[in-house]
Design an enzyme around this catalytic site. Structure first.
Site, PDB file in Angstrom:
ATOM      1  CB  CYS A   1      -4.036 -20.477   4.020  1.00 56.82           C
ATOM      2  SG  CYS A   1      -4.375 -22.048   4.857  1.00 56.82           S
ATOM      3  CB  CYS A  52      -3.050 -23.602   2.442  1.00 55.85           C
ATOM      4  SG  CYS A  52      -4.660 -23.430   3.224  1.00 55.85           S
ATOM      5  CG  ASP A  53      -0.290 -21.494   0.364  1.00 57.60           C
ATOM      6  OD1 ASP A  53      -0.702 -22.544  -0.161  1.00 57.60           O
ATOM      7  OD2 ASP A  53      -0.859 -20.398   0.219  1.00 57.60           O
TER       8      ASP A  53
END
Length: 354
Positions: free
Chosen positions: A175, A178-179
């Site tokens: 992701c 997300c990261d």
């Protein structure tokens, strides 16, 4: 089987499940959460239990998170808290964004504080044929419920390499949103694996970050499966470099972090090393719906379909779906939490009407 018919049973223990539990418990629905067991496809606390820092969940700026978590979460579960990230201190105290497990333990504790009951088992099968729904747990026990909230999530598909598994959260992620902005990946050359719309979205997101280095899009064929618009977006981006007819043979690193990939040509089997600071796998997700046995309507990708606009209703009365199990587009912790809230409210209003 107990003669008791529960008002609400929630299946799953990620952001959607615990948010649903918080709302249901505060509405005096006395919910039961089946949090699952440790399995590759579905684990207690959901996919966030696989992640490190979560910088984009509203309300959790970097700070002395550990002190807060330890004060809020029951001491009996402190063993489950991950170590505070090394090198993240301010004024002699830990200073970092909340970690995935910490966030989920806080959500769980909040649900417990309002009286949520938790069963540490999976739901193995369901029977939605009657007015009252029957669920069978992994240990053979059954539970009846007037309403059911399915919040079992979806798991990211990975390539399947041992080295890939060894470097998850150490330079391997599924992701980018997300990261990608974490210090681990910041201003480093990165690779995205995949040829569909999701892969292009991931690559474009990374390429647009402030200070972005080269983003390598690794495609196993000589063309992408992505839509025409998405293909043009990747091909015309100055920070994205295409690697056609290529697959990842091995993820390389120093044991702590990823520093390169061994790539193999699908044309002549030749190999080469590509220096990168991380790899994002974007080859799809699999919703955790096998246990349902087709009891609710799903789309062609296997995600549960909502049957009413802006509602979490499935095609079965009294059965609702929340989080990534019904979301093949956003797949974020905060959107999952939002639909968990919606599902609990939908369940409450359904019970009131009935």
């Amino acid at each position: 089987m107990s003669d008791t018919i529960e008002k609400t049973v929630i299946i799953g223990s990620g952001p959607a499940g615990w948010s649903a539990a918080i709302y249901a418990a505060r509405a005096n629905l006395n919910p039961v959460v089946y949090e699952g067991t440790v399995r590759p496809e579905m684990i207690p606390l959901g996919q966030l239990a696989f992640t490190t820092e979560v910088e984009n969940f509203a309300g959790f700026p970097a700070g002395n998170i550990r002190a807060f978590v330890e004060s809020a979460v029951d001491k009996s579960r402190h063993w489950n808290l991950p170590p505070a990230p090394a090198g993240h201190e301010k004024d002699g105290q830990p200073h970092y964004a909340v970690q995935g497990v910490e966030l989920m333990e806080l959500m769980k504790q909040q649900a417990l504080n309002f009286g949520t009951r938790v069963v540490s088992d999976d739901i193995a099968s369901v029977d939605f044929s009657g007015d009252v729904h029957t669920l069978t747990a992994g240990n053979g026990d059954t539970v009846k419920a007037h309403t059911v909230i399915i919040a079992t999530g979806a798991r990211a598909n990975y390539i399947g390499l041992e080295s890939e598994d060894a470097y998850k959260n150490k330079g391997v992620s599924a992701c980018a949103v997300c990261d990608g902005a974490l210090p681990l990946y910041r201003s480093k050359p990165l690779a995205v694996v995949g040829g569909g719309d999701s892969a292009v979205e991931e690559a474009t997101y990374l390429a647009n970050l402030k200070g972005a280095d080269t983003i390598y899009l690794i495609v196993r064929r000589d063309e992408m499966r992505a839509s025409k618009v998405m293909q043009e977006r990747a091909l015309n981006h100055p920070n994205i470099e295409m690697c056609w007819n290529t697959v990842v043979d091995e993820v390389l690193g120093d044991g702590k972090l990823v520093n390169a990939l061994r790539l193999r040509s699908t044309v002549d089997d030749s190999t080469r090393e590509l220096k990168v600071g991380g790899m994002f796998v974007a080859i799809g997700h699999t919703p955790n719906t096998a246990f349902l046995g087709g009891a609710v309507t799903m789309n062609k990708k296997g995600y549960i379909q909502w049957t009413k606009p802006f509602r979490t209703n499935t095609n079965v009365e009294g059965v609702f779906a929340a989080g990534d199990v019904a979301d093949d587009y956003y797949r974020q912790a905060i959107t999952s939490a939002g639909t968990g809230c919606m599902a609990a409210l939908d369940a409450e209003r359904y019970l009131a009407e009935k």
